[in-house]
Design a protein around this motif. Sequence first.
Motif, PDB file in Angstrom:
ATOM      1  N   LEU A 375       0.830  -1.194   0.000  1.00  0.00           N
ATOM      2  CA  LEU A 375       0.000   0.000   0.000  1.00  0.00           C
ATOM      3  C   LEU A 375       0.872   1.255   0.000  1.00  0.00           C
ATOM      4  CD1 LEU A 375      -2.671   1.571   0.353  1.00  0.00           C
ATOM      5  CD2 LEU A 375      -2.503   1.116   2.821  1.00  0.00           C
ATOM      6  N   ALA A 376       0.561   2.170  -0.919  1.00  0.00           N
ATOM      7  CA  ALA A 376       1.279   3.444  -1.009  1.00  0.00           C
ATOM      8  C   ALA A 376       0.313   4.512  -1.488  1.00  0.00           C
ATOM      9  CB  ALA A 376       2.474   3.325  -1.950  1.00  0.00           C
ATOM     10  N   LEU A 377       0.688   5.785  -1.291  1.00  0.00           N
ATOM     11  CA  LEU A 377      -0.208   6.878  -1.653  1.00  0.00           C
ATOM     12  C   LEU A 377       0.616   8.133  -1.920  1.00  0.00           C
ATOM     13  CD1 LEU A 377      -3.600   7.739  -0.052  1.00  0.00           C
ATOM     14  CD2 LEU A 377      -1.814   9.469   0.049  1.00  0.00           C
ATOM     15  N   ARG A 383       4.581  14.986  -6.078  1.00  0.00           N
ATOM     16  CA  ARG A 383       5.268  14.339  -4.948  1.00  0.00           C
ATOM     17  C   ARG A 383       5.349  12.836  -5.207  1.00  0.00           C
ATOM     18  NH1 ARG A 383       2.919  16.314   0.717  1.00  0.00           N
ATOM     19  NH2 ARG A 383       4.760  15.125   1.354  1.00  0.00           N
ATOM     20  N   PRO A 384       6.347  12.181  -4.642  1.00  0.00           N
ATOM     21  CA  PRO A 384       6.484  10.737  -4.866  1.00  0.00           C
ATOM     22  C   PRO A 384       5.445   9.948  -4.078  1.00  0.00           C
ATOM     23  CG  PRO A 384       8.138  11.484  -3.319  1.00  0.00           C
ATOM     24  CD  PRO A 384       7.444  12.724  -3.802  1.00  0.00           C
ATOM     25  N   ARG A 385       5.156   8.747  -4.556  1.00  0.00           N
ATOM     26  CA  ARG A 385       4.324   7.829  -3.781  1.00  0.00           C
ATOM     27  C   ARG A 385       5.113   7.377  -2.572  1.00  0.00           C
ATOM     28  NH1 ARG A 385       0.056   5.263  -6.259  1.00  0.00           N
ATOM     29  NH2 ARG A 385       0.553   3.241  -5.362  1.00  0.00           N
ATOM     30  N   ARG A 386       4.445   7.331  -1.429  1.00  0.00           N
ATOM     31  CA  ARG A 386       5.136   6.957  -0.192  1.00  0.00           C
ATOM     32  C   ARG A 386       4.455   5.733   0.405  1.00  0.00           C
ATOM     33  NH1 ARG A 386       5.800  11.495   3.814  1.00  0.00           N
ATOM     34  NH2 ARG A 386       7.608  10.243   4.387  1.00  0.00           N
ATOM     35  N   SER A 387       5.259   4.922   1.047  1.00  0.00           N
ATOM     36  CA  SER A 387       4.742   3.681   1.627  1.00  0.00           C
ATOM     37  C   SER A 387       3.814   3.985   2.796  1.00  0.00           C
ATOM     38  CB  SER A 387       5.897   2.800   2.115  1.00  0.00           C
ATOM     39  OG  SER A 387       6.496   3.375   3.265  1.00  0.00           O
ATOM     40  N   PHE A 388       2.950   3.013   3.074  1.00  0.00           N
ATOM     41  CA  PHE A 388       2.013   3.139   4.198  1.00  0.00           C
ATOM     42  C   PHE A 388       2.767   3.396   5.502  1.00  0.00           C
ATOM     43  CE2 PHE A 388      -0.450   0.975   7.597  1.00  0.00           C
ATOM     44  CZ  PHE A 388      -1.602   1.747   7.557  1.00  0.00           C
ATOM     45  N   ARG A 404      -5.900  -0.918  12.007  1.00  0.00           N
ATOM     46  CA  ARG A 404      -7.324  -0.576  12.066  1.00  0.00           C
ATOM     47  C   ARG A 404      -7.699   0.570  11.135  1.00  0.00           C
ATOM     48  NH1 ARG A 404      -7.375   0.750  18.133  1.00  0.00           N
ATOM     49  NH2 ARG A 404      -9.307   1.822  17.572  1.00  0.00           N
ATOM     50  N   LEU A 405      -6.707   1.196  10.494  1.00  0.00           N
ATOM     51  CA  LEU A 405      -7.010   2.335   9.629  1.00  0.00           C
ATOM     52  C   LEU A 405      -7.847   1.893   8.426  1.00  0.00           C
ATOM     53  CD1 LEU A 405      -3.604   4.263   9.450  1.00  0.00           C
ATOM     54  CD2 LEU A 405      -5.589   4.783  10.865  1.00  0.00           C
ATOM     55  N   PRO A 406      -8.935   2.603   8.126  1.00  0.00           N
ATOM     56  CA  PRO A 406      -9.719   2.285   6.924  1.00  0.00           C
ATOM     57  C   PRO A 406      -9.057   2.885   5.682  1.00  0.00           C
ATOM     58  CG  PRO A 406     -10.743   4.094   8.112  1.00  0.00           C
ATOM     59  CD  PRO A 406      -9.548   3.674   8.924  1.00  0.00           C
ATOM     60  N   VAL A 407      -9.098   2.144   4.606  1.00  0.00           N
ATOM     61  CA  VAL A 407      -8.548   2.603   3.327  1.00  0.00           C
ATOM     62  C   VAL A 407      -9.649   2.495   2.279  1.00  0.00           C
ATOM     63  CG1 VAL A 407      -6.747   2.307   1.584  1.00  0.00           C
ATOM     64  CG2 VAL A 407      -6.268   1.708   3.990  1.00  0.00           C
ATOM     65  N   LEU A 408      -9.896   3.587   1.549  1.00  0.00           N
ATOM     66  CA  LEU A 408     -10.868   3.537   0.462  1.00  0.00           C
ATOM     67  C   LEU A 408     -10.103   3.186  -0.815  1.00  0.00           C
ATOM     68  CD1 LEU A 408     -13.943   4.002   0.193  1.00  0.00           C
ATOM     69  CD2 LEU A 408     -13.382   6.193  -0.868  1.00  0.00           C
ATOM     70  N   ARG A 409     -10.380   1.981  -1.332  1.00  0.00           N
ATOM     71  CA  ARG A 409      -9.689   1.471  -2.515  1.00  0.00           C
ATOM     72  C   ARG A 409     -10.596   1.640  -3.732  1.00  0.00           C
ATOM     73  NH1 ARG A 409      -8.449  -4.235  -1.362  1.00  0.00           N
ATOM     74  NH2 ARG A 409     -10.399  -4.736  -2.438  1.00  0.00           N
ATOM     75  N   VAL A 410     -10.107   2.393  -4.728  1.00  0.00           N
ATOM     76  CA  VAL A 410     -10.880   2.668  -5.941  1.00  0.00           C
ATOM     77  C   VAL A 410     -10.187   1.985  -7.114  1.00  0.00           C
ATOM     78  CG1 VAL A 410     -11.789   4.460  -7.460  1.00  0.00           C
ATOM     79  CG2 VAL A 410     -11.685   4.856  -4.984  1.00  0.00           C
ATOM     80  N   ASP A 411     -10.845   0.972  -7.648  1.00  0.00           N
ATOM     81  CA  ASP A 411     -10.264   0.176  -8.743  1.00  0.00           C
ATOM     82  C   ASP A 411      -8.835  -0.261  -8.423  1.00  0.00           C
ATOM     83  OD1 ASP A 411     -12.586   0.352 -10.205  1.00  0.00           O
ATOM     84  OD2 ASP A 411     -11.948   2.114 -11.343  1.00  0.00           O
ATOM     85  N   GLY A 412      -8.656  -0.714  -7.175  1.00  0.00           N
ATOM     86  CA  GLY A 412      -7.369  -1.270  -6.765  1.00  0.00           C
ATOM     87  C   GLY A 412      -6.367  -0.260  -6.251  1.00  0.00           C
ATOM     88  N   ALA A 423      -5.527  10.776  -1.710  1.00  0.00           N
ATOM     89  CA  ALA A 423      -4.484  10.674  -2.734  1.00  0.00           C
ATOM     90  C   ALA A 423      -4.667  11.780  -3.766  1.00  0.00           C
ATOM     91  CB  ALA A 423      -4.544   9.309  -3.415  1.00  0.00           C
ATOM     92  N   ALA A 424      -3.548  12.275  -4.291  1.00  0.00           N
ATOM     93  CA  ALA A 424      -3.587  13.392  -5.240  1.00  0.00           C
ATOM     94  C   ALA A 424      -4.449  13.074  -6.444  1.00  0.00           C
ATOM     95  CB  ALA A 424      -2.164  13.732  -5.675  1.00  0.00           C
ATOM     96  N   GLU A 425      -4.398  11.824  -6.946  1.00  0.00           N
ATOM     97  CA  GLU A 425      -5.134  11.453  -8.153  1.00  0.00           C
ATOM     98  C   GLU A 425      -6.652  11.528  -7.975  1.00  0.00           C
ATOM     99  OE1 GLU A 425      -1.425   8.796  -7.979  1.00  0.00           O
ATOM    100  OE2 GLU A 425      -2.817   9.810  -6.615  1.00  0.00           O
TER     101      GLU A 425
END
Length: 441
Positions: A375-377, A383-388, A404-412, A423-425
Amino acid sequence: MAASRNRTPPERRLEEAVAAVLAAARVAPGQAVCVALSGGVDSTVLLHILAGLRASGGYSLAAAHVHHGLSRNADAWLEACRASCDALGVTFHAFRERVDRDDPAGIEAAARAVRHAALARVPCDWLAFGHHQDDQAETLMFRLLRGAGVRGAAAMAAVEPGRLRPLLGVRRADIVTYARVRGLAWVEDESNADLRYARNLLRHRVMPLLAEHFPGAVPALARASGQFREAEGLLEDLAGIDERACGGKRLDRAALLRLSDERVRNLLRWQLRALGLQAPARTRLVEVVRQLREIVEDAHRLPLGAAACCVYRGSVWLEAESGGPEPSPVAWRGERELSWGAGKVVFADAVGAGLSRAALERAREVVLSPRWSGLALREGEGRPRRSFKNLCQEAGIPAWLRERLPVLRVDGEAAWIGEIGVAAEFRCAPGEPGLVPVWER
């Protein structure tokens, strides 16, 4: 003046006492008062007095009776309460509840919890209880024998938010006298004579013995309870002062440890109550404060009963133990909120902030998920993608919270991580409709 008051008939003194508590509580015309009516002499007298005062007070009056089914006389008690209300023109609410006789807390505690839960369902502004001065003295004795602190010894108050105890300054003997003079009928709960119950043992054996040798014992104990209540109020004020001096709910550890152990424990107790949690035993608090002073590594989660005392990067805070299911992936289809472990993620409408609503609507799959391997964002354009792990370190999120942190995953792809951001995108452009996710733990 005192001599004149002593010549006032006991029944008139009771009416004056009840009227004084109503005035202190500012019970207003149009408000609804409901008596917790067991059918015993105390609540029966309270109902009768409140019925007599309602015309001048302008409030509406009802009564609620909880049928526990624990006594063979329970049906008769309910009908006696109904008859009392009918005679006074009072609305009557009857609750038939089941009590777990094998409750680990004991049948008394179980019945009390069931009763309070039922009474909480009554639509009213004020619940009125028939507790009196003898009850207050017994409660203080009972709690002291169980090792209560200042808060526990404060016992009951005549006025609390949504609750009244108009007879709290009145002796039980005066209540019985009032009932007899007025010709009132009441019921007797046979379990009140059962000495297997600790409260009954205090009432029938200990308190009469105290009164025999110390005639003023009951009023003195009731006064002491009031003084404990004042002291508890001062301790709460001190906790508020200390919390502000230590930076707020998330406490600065260095500032906190400049306080005495007693003040640290007082502050932690106060914060636990603010979370709606019960403070643990004093020995547990003493141990946590000792560890706070002695630990060197700045990443700890110290157990405090229903909560944990968290230490991380120079900060100290309390958080409730989750007590809920382990978070698991759940599809998002436009809901305003989704359950997440013991909490939830809420999606609030926004403009120019949060997640782009258009990006979410174009997606094939949107899932609320725990973290995953790799997982990265990217937090901003360019800015570069950074690890969780790096993201959590920068945000000051301790290791025990990361799973326990929730992550919203959009198309993976990770579009949002709780406590970290969007995330910037997937970020909403200025003026564009968006959604702001908020994790409510």
